[in-house]
Enzyme design. Structure first.
Site, PDB file in Angstrom:
ATOM      1  N   ARG A 238       1.328  -0.951   0.099  1.00 19.74           N
ATOM      2  CA  ARG A 238      -0.316  -0.064  -0.122  1.00 19.74           C
ATOM      3  C   ARG A 238       1.029   1.010   0.258  1.00 19.74           C
ATOM      4  NH1 ARG A 238      -3.110  -3.236  -1.304  1.00 19.74           N
ATOM      5  NH2 ARG A 238      -5.161  -3.402  -0.673  1.00 19.74           N
ATOM      6  N   GLU A 267      -5.134   6.202  -7.478  1.00 17.81           N
ATOM      7  CA  GLU A 267      -5.370   5.114  -8.529  1.00 17.81           C
ATOM      8  C   GLU A 267      -6.696   5.780  -9.428  1.00 17.81           C
ATOM      9  OE1 GLU A 267      -4.455   1.348  -7.091  1.00 17.81           O
ATOM     10  OE2 GLU A 267      -1.733   2.223  -6.460  1.00 17.81           O
ATOM     11  N   HIS A 286      -0.300  -0.622 -10.189  1.00 19.44           N
ATOM     12  CA  HIS A 286      -0.832  -1.219  -9.267  1.00 19.44           C
ATOM     13  C   HIS A 286      -1.436  -2.623 -10.130  1.00 19.44           C
ATOM     14  CE1 HIS A 286      -3.196  -1.718  -5.805  1.00 19.44           C
ATOM     15  NE2 HIS A 286      -2.920  -2.491  -5.264  1.00 19.44           N
TER      16      HIS A 286
END
Length: 321
Positions: A238, A267, A286
Site C-alpha cells: 500500500r 489511483e 497496481h
C-alpha cells in the site's frame, strides 16, 4: 423490472469474458464499466438504478455518502475477504449485503520479484537503450546471491517472497511489530530487533504489511535515510506505508539506488503526478493482483455470491475487521 448488476473499474474489459456469467442471464443484466469514476457524484450517477455492484479490490471506495445515495443497491461484492474502503455500518443500515471472494497471494509475490529483478539488472534502461539503438550495455547489475533481503512483514505474501529470496541464495531478514522468533524460524529467516536495523543492513527492502493507523507512514524521511545508497526499495502493498514525498526526494537526490512501486496514493495515477517522471523508479499500475487466474477466481466467485444471494443464502459475507 429485472435486477441489474454493475461491474466497476473493469479497466481491461475482461470481467464478463474471463468467467461464465450466463447462469445469471435470466435474472440479472450485467453491465461493465471500464472507466474510473473521478468522484462520488460521477460514481453515484453511473450506479443509480443498479441492484448489485461488483467491485475489484479497493479500486472504488463505498463510504456511507455513496451507499446512502444508491437506494436500489442490495448487494455489494468485493474481491478479496478484506476491504478497508467499504463502510460496513452504512451498508447494514441501508440493507446492503456485502460479500467477498478468495484471493491468491501468488500474483503479488511474483510481481514483487519482477520489480526487484528489474531494478537489480537495470532492465528498463537496458531495454530502452537496445530498442533506441543506444549504448550496448550501460548498467552494472546488482547481484542477489549473498545480498541481504529485508522484509517488512512476514505474512502470507512476505513468507513466499522470503522463500524465493532464500532460493536465490540471499540472506533474508524480517521485522514487524508482532513478528515472533518462532515465526521467523518457521520460515527460515533472521528476525531483527527493529525496522531501523533492517533498513540499515539490507541491500533490498520489500514491504508486505497491511495499511492501518499504526503502519501508515511507517517509512518517512528519517527511515529512508537509513538505507544504503546502493539499496533498493520495493512496495507492492500500500502506498500509505511510505511517505511519498520523502521517497521522491530520496530518488531525485540519488540517496538510494532505486525503487519499485506498484501502489500509489491516487489511483489511477494522474497524468501530471511526479511519480510518473521520478528517476530511479520502476513503476507499475497496481498490477499486484492482476493475473488471469486471480481474475477467474474473483469474478467466478462473484457469480457464486450473486447466485447465493438470489437464493436467499448469502455466502462469504463481509463485515468490519
Amino acid at each position: 423490472m429485472g435486477l441489474r448488476c454493475a461491474v466497476v473499474d473493469d479497466y481491461q474489459q475482461v470481467a464478463t469474458s474471463v468467467v461464465d456469467w450466463s447462469g445469471l442471464a435470466d435474472d440479472v443484466e450485467v453491465v461493465s464499466f471500464g472507466e474510473h469514476f473521478a468522484d462520488e457524484d460521477a460514481l453515484v450517477a453511473a450506479l443509480d438504478g443498479f441492484d448489485i455492484v461488483v467491485t475489484l479490490r479497493e479500486r472504488v471506495a463505498f463510504p456511507g455518502s455513496v451507499i446512502g445515495r444508491l437506494p436500489r443497491l442490495r448487494l455489494l461484492v468485493a474481491s478479496g475477504m478484506r476491504n478497508s474502503v467499504i463502510d460496513y455500518a452504512a451498508a447494514e443500515a441501508h440493507g446492503v449485503t456485502v460479500c467477498g471472494t478468495a484471493s491468491s497471494p501468488t500474483p503479488p509475490v511474483e510481481l514483487t520479484w519482477a520489480l526487484l529483478l528489474g531494478l537489480a539488472r537495470g532492465l528498463v534502461a537496458e531495454n530502452a537503450a537496445l530498442r533506441a539503438g543506444g549504448p550496448w550495455q550501460s548498467t552494472l547489475g546488482a547481484d542477489l546471491h549473498g545480498q541481504r533481503l529485508g522484509l517488512l512483514g512476514l505474512g502470507k505474501i512476505g513468507e513466499r517472497v522470503a522463500r524465493v529470496g532464500l532460493a536465490f541464495g540471499m540472506r533474508v531478514s524480517a521485522w514487524s511489530r508482532h513478528l515472533t522468533q518462532e515465526r521467523a524460524d518457521e520460515v527460515g529467516v533472521e528476525r531483527v530487533a527493529s525496522k531501523e536495523e533492517l533498513l540499515r543492513t539490507s541491500d533490498f527492502v520489500s514491504l508486505h504489511l497491511v495499511l492501518s493507523e499504526r503502519t501508515r507512514g511507517l517509512l518517512g524521511a528519517a527511515e529512508l535515510a537509513l538505507l544504503k545508497p546502493t539499496a533498493y526499495l520495493v512496495n507492492t502493498s500500500r502506498a500509505g506505508l511510505v511517505d511519498q514525498e520523502a521517497l521522491l526526494a530520496a530518488l531525485r537526490e540519488g540517496r538510494i539506488a532505486g525503487a519499485g512501486v506498484d501502489v500509489f496514493d491516487s489511483e489511477p495515477l494522474p497524468a501530471d503526478d511526479p511519480m510518473r517522471s521520478a528517476p530511479r523508479l520502476l513503476a507499475t499500475p497496481h498490477l499486484g493482483y492482476v493475473s488471469r487466474a486471480n481474475y477467474e477466481r474473483y469474478y467466478g466467485q462473484a457469480v457464486e455470491d450473486i447466485r447465493a444471494y438470489l437464493a436467499g443464502e448469502p455466502i462469504r459475507v463481509l463485515g468490519p475487521a
